[in-house]
Design a protein around this motif. Structure first.
Motif, PDB file in Angstrom:
ATOM      1  N   ARG A 108       0.826  -1.216   0.000  1.00 18.34           N
ATOM      2  CA  ARG A 108       0.000   0.000   0.000  1.00 18.34           C
ATOM      3  C   ARG A 108       0.862   1.269   0.000  1.00 18.34           C
ATOM      4  NH1 ARG A 108      -3.176   0.080   4.850  1.00 18.34           N
ATOM      5  NH2 ARG A 108      -1.590  -1.257   5.726  1.00 18.34           N
ATOM      6  N   GLY A 109       1.932   1.237  -0.776  1.00 19.57           N
ATOM      7  CA  GLY A 109       2.775   2.426  -0.906  1.00 19.57           C
ATOM      8  C   GLY A 109       3.894   2.498   0.112  1.00 19.57           C
ATOM      9  N   MET A 110       3.969   1.474   0.984  1.00 21.20           N
ATOM     10  CA  MET A 110       5.005   1.511   2.031  1.00 21.20           C
ATOM     11  C   MET A 110       6.078   0.459   1.747  1.00 21.20           C
ATOM     12  SD  MET A 110       2.687   2.087   5.444  1.00 21.20           S
ATOM     13  CE  MET A 110       1.779   0.570   5.242  1.00 21.20           C
ATOM     14  N   ILE A 111       7.324   0.837   1.964  1.00 24.65           N
ATOM     15  CA  ILE A 111       8.440  -0.079   1.711  1.00 24.65           C
ATOM     16  C   ILE A 111       9.090  -0.448   3.046  1.00 24.65           C
ATOM     17  CG2 ILE A 111       8.831   0.803  -0.603  1.00 24.65           C
ATOM     18  CD1 ILE A 111      11.034   2.591   0.384  1.00 24.65           C
ATOM     19  N   ASN A 112       9.915  -1.514   3.039  1.00 25.78           N
ATOM     20  CA  ASN A 112      10.578  -1.876   4.296  1.00 25.78           C
ATOM     21  C   ASN A 112      12.095  -1.920   4.131  1.00 25.78           C
ATOM     22  OD1 ASN A 112      11.386  -4.523   3.438  1.00 25.78           O
ATOM     23  ND2 ASN A 112       9.282  -5.215   3.793  1.00 25.78           N
ATOM     24  N   ALA A 113      12.775  -2.085   5.268  1.00 29.06           N
ATOM     25  CA  ALA A 113      14.242  -1.978   5.288  1.00 29.06           C
ATOM     26  C   ALA A 113      14.894  -3.045   4.410  1.00 29.06           C
ATOM     27  CB  ALA A 113      14.737  -2.087   6.724  1.00 29.06           C
ATOM     28  N   ALA A 114      14.346  -4.261   4.444  1.00 35.33           N
ATOM     29  CA  ALA A 114      14.957  -5.343   3.649  1.00 35.33           C
ATOM     30  C   ALA A 114      14.828  -5.026   2.157  1.00 35.33           C
ATOM     31  CB  ALA A 114      14.270  -6.671   3.969  1.00 35.33           C
ATOM     32  N   GLN A 115      13.673  -4.488   1.769  1.00 32.91           N
ATOM     33  CA  GLN A 115      13.485  -4.136   0.352  1.00 32.91           C
ATOM     34  C   GLN A 115      14.444  -3.025  -0.063  1.00 32.91           C
ATOM     35  OE1 GLN A 115       9.247  -3.305   0.771  1.00 32.91           O
ATOM     36  NE2 GLN A 115       8.769  -4.975  -0.633  1.00 32.91           N
ATOM     37  N   GLU A 137       6.760   7.963   1.667  1.00 31.04           N
ATOM     38  CA  GLU A 137       5.576   8.828   1.706  1.00 31.04           C
ATOM     39  C   GLU A 137       4.722   8.417   2.908  1.00 31.04           C
ATOM     40  OE1 GLU A 137       4.129   9.197  -2.395  1.00 31.04           O
ATOM     41  OE2 GLU A 137       2.129   9.002  -1.555  1.00 31.04           O
ATOM     42  N   ASN A 138       4.276   9.383   3.695  1.00 25.59           N
ATOM     43  CA  ASN A 138       3.477   9.067   4.889  1.00 25.59           C
ATOM     44  C   ASN A 138       2.519  10.231   5.151  1.00 25.59           C
ATOM     45  OD1 ASN A 138       2.868   7.324   7.051  1.00 25.59           O
ATOM     46  ND2 ASN A 138       4.065   8.552   8.455  1.00 25.59           N
ATOM     47  N   THR A 139       1.213  10.006   5.022  1.00 25.87           N
ATOM     48  CA  THR A 139       0.578   8.781   4.607  1.00 25.87           C
ATOM     49  C   THR A 139       0.776   8.600   3.103  1.00 25.87           C
ATOM     50  OG1 THR A 139      -1.582   9.780   4.042  1.00 25.87           O
ATOM     51  CG2 THR A 139      -1.212   9.273   6.331  1.00 25.87           C
ATOM     52  N   THR A 140       0.488   7.384   2.626  1.00 24.97           N
ATOM     53  CA  THR A 140       0.628   7.164   1.193  1.00 24.97           C
ATOM     54  C   THR A 140      -0.633   7.643   0.482  1.00 24.97           C
ATOM     55  OG1 THR A 140      -0.327   4.945   1.332  1.00 24.97           O
ATOM     56  CG2 THR A 140       2.057   5.129   1.612  1.00 24.97           C
ATOM     57  N   GLY A 143      -1.358   4.684  -2.267  1.00 22.12           N
ATOM     58  CA  GLY A 143      -1.452   3.482  -1.424  1.00 22.12           C
ATOM     59  C   GLY A 143      -2.684   3.489  -0.531  1.00 22.12           C
ATOM     60  N   GLY A 144      -3.482   4.564  -0.561  1.00 22.18           N
ATOM     61  CA  GLY A 144      -4.745   4.576   0.181  1.00 22.18           C
ATOM     62  C   GLY A 144      -4.641   5.068   1.613  1.00 22.18           C
ATOM     63  N   GLY A 145      -3.799   6.071   1.851  1.00 25.51           N
ATOM     64  CA  GLY A 145      -3.756   6.710   3.180  1.00 25.51           C
ATOM     65  C   GLY A 145      -3.128   5.841   4.260  1.00 25.51           C
ATOM     66  N   ALA A 146      -2.287   4.887   3.849  1.00 25.49           N
ATOM     67  CA  ALA A 146      -1.641   4.003   4.837  1.00 25.49           C
ATOM     68  C   ALA A 146      -0.550   4.756   5.598  1.00 25.49           C
ATOM     69  CB  ALA A 146      -1.035   2.800   4.119  1.00 25.49           C
ATOM     70  N   CYS A 147      -0.322   4.323   6.854  1.00 23.69           N
ATOM     71  CA  CYS A 147       0.662   5.006   7.715  1.00 23.69           C
ATOM     72  C   CYS A 147       1.767   4.044   8.143  1.00 23.69           C
ATOM     73  CB  CYS A 147       0.034   5.486   9.015  1.00 23.69           C
ATOM     74  SG  CYS A 147      -1.514   6.338   8.874  1.00 23.69           S
ATOM     75  N   GLU A 277      -9.378  -1.360   0.324  1.00 24.56           N
ATOM     76  CA  GLU A 277      -8.079  -1.278   1.030  1.00 24.56           C
ATOM     77  C   GLU A 277      -8.363  -0.900   2.485  1.00 24.56           C
ATOM     78  OE1 GLU A 277      -5.051  -1.726  -0.294  1.00 24.56           O
ATOM     79  OE2 GLU A 277      -5.665  -1.917  -2.388  1.00 24.56           O
ATOM     80  N   PRO A 278      -7.563  -1.401   3.438  1.00 25.41           N
ATOM     81  CA  PRO A 278      -7.777  -0.995   4.833  1.00 25.41           C
ATOM     82  C   PRO A 278      -7.778   0.529   4.940  1.00 25.41           C
ATOM     83  CG  PRO A 278      -6.024  -2.628   4.653  1.00 25.41           C
ATOM     84  CD  PRO A 278      -6.407  -2.263   3.263  1.00 25.41           C
ATOM     85  N   VAL A 279      -8.751   1.068   5.675  1.00 24.98           N
ATOM     86  CA  VAL A 279      -8.842   2.531   5.794  1.00 24.98           C
ATOM     87  C   VAL A 279      -8.176   2.958   7.103  1.00 24.98           C
ATOM     88  CG1 VAL A 279     -10.368   4.527   5.899  1.00 24.98           C
ATOM     89  CG2 VAL A 279     -10.989   2.569   4.487  1.00 24.98           C
ATOM     90  N   GLU A 280      -7.067   3.662   6.992  1.00 20.45           N
ATOM     91  CA  GLU A 280      -6.365   4.129   8.195  1.00 20.45           C
ATOM     92  C   GLU A 280      -6.575   5.614   8.427  1.00 20.45           C
ATOM     93  OE1 GLU A 280      -2.383   2.712   9.162  1.00 20.45           O
ATOM     94  OE2 GLU A 280      -2.424   1.563   7.295  1.00 20.45           O
TER      95      GLU A 280
END
Ligand SMILES: Cc1ncc(COP(=O)(O)O)c(C=O)c1O
Length: 339
Positions: A108-115, A137-140, A143-147, A277-280
């Motif tokens: 949802r637009g968020m990446i992680n350290a391993a990636q 990007e925060n929120t995305t 990616g649908g407003g993910a945090c 998408e989950p709404v945050e």
């Protein structure tokens, strides 16, 4: 009653905000003599615990300035495949900075350290572009407003430090994340080299972004902003809108989040909705079941005076905001229930 849910950028300044703008003390900000702009820059920098801030007309210009600050032509930045800096800034990454993007297939637009670690080019392998920057990007948006969780950002920061990479946050909607996750803005300031924040999205100002960073970086950013044509004169009138928005419109974002979740709950009961998408926060992205067409739903809602937008691939987006009031919300929930 026209109900516009295409974006949180469509809000118009209230009478009180306009009054506040009208009374601003101004000066020539290109000479750094506008006290209201300086107050806004200082206040936002303090809020995030960063050394300095610089006022920009747009989030795009603030992001592009950060990318220019942290990279040299021929280098590469790492970002999620949905990143605004890649998708929606007109190719500015290559146009302004001569930089390419290594895109990560995130969540949802968020990446992680391993990636991020896996996407860094070996700096000794001179055939590949030198990786020099990571943008999150925060929120995305797409990616649908993910945090992000702060710990996940700290992990990415460790990878950046170990590999000599700069770390930029596109915080156009950071305010939504702060409210939704009850996070401390200073925690963000401690992680990033630069943060761009927007005043003209959830906070309801008509214009304005602030780029935050070290004193040295913001001093260099002043020249880049000038080169990009972003030096503005008696712009304290606009900075005043940002000050007003900071004082009045942060905590109320929780209402936008509640309303987005309530709309999602109604959509979840509809056979024509395939997935939500989950709404945050305040952005809701959903896709239609097979056989249903996004443009037809958009048209049908338009006939009921409700505007929403398409994201392509039969996905639709609804964004709640300051000008979307309870009476409108009740009408939207009722209308969708009957569809
Ligand atoms: C995540 C994100 N970053 C940056 C921007 C750019 O802001 P502006 O429209 O002020 O250039 C936007 C705009 O919607 C956005 O959603």
């Amino acid at each position: 009653m026209e109900i516009n849910l295409i974006s949180d950028t469509i809000t118009k300044p209230t009478y009180e905000m306009l009054q506040y703008m009208f009374n601003a003390q101004v000066g020539d900000d290109v000479y750094k003599q506008d006290p209201t702009v300086i107050e806004l820059e200082t206040r936002v920098a303090e809020f995030f615990g960063m050394e300095a801030g610089l006022f920009f007309p747009s989030g795009t210009m603030a992001n592009q300035t950060a990318i220019k600050l942290h990279t040299q032509p021929g280098e590469q930045l790492i970002a999620d495949k949905y990143a605004h800096v890649y998708h929606y800034e007109g190719g500015g990454v290559s146009f302004n900075s001569g930089v390419s993007c290594c895109l990560i297939d995130g969540d949802r637009g968020m990446i992680n350290a391993a990636q991020v670690a896996a996407a860094i080019n070996d700096p000794e392998f001179y055939h590949s572009p030198l990786t020099s920057l990571v943008c999150v990007e925060n929120t995305t948006n797409k990616g649908g407003g993910a945090c992000y969780e702060l710990d996940d950002l700290r992990e990415i920061k460790k990878v950046c430090d170990a590999n000599n990479l700069k770390f930029h946050l596109d915080g156009a909607r950071i305010w939504n994340a702060l409210v939704a996750k009850r996070q401390n803005p200073k925690e963000f300031g401690a992680i990033f080299d630069t943060i761009s924040v927007c005043l003209s999205k959830g906070l309801g100002a008509p214009i304005g972004s602030v780029l935050l960073g070290s004193k040295a970086d913001i001093h260099r950013a002043l020249r880049i902003r000038k080169i990009f044509g972003g030096g503005m004169r008696q712009v304290g009138y606009l900075a005043a809108a940002g000050l007003y928005a900071l004082a009045h419109n942060i905590e109320r974002l929780a209402e936008d989040h509640r309303r987005a979740k309530e709309i999602a709950a109604v959509l979840a009961t509809k056979p024509w909705v395939a997935a939500i998408e989950p709404v945050e926060t305040n952005i809701l992205i959903f896709s239609l079941a097979e056989g249903y067409k996004d443009h037809l739903l958009i048209e049908k809602l338009k006939q009921k005076n409700i505007s929403i937008s398409s994201m392509g691939h039969n996905k639709l987006r609804i964004v709640t905001h300051l000008d979307y009031r309870e009476v409108m919300h009740t009408y939207v929930l009722e209308t969708l229930s009957k569809f």
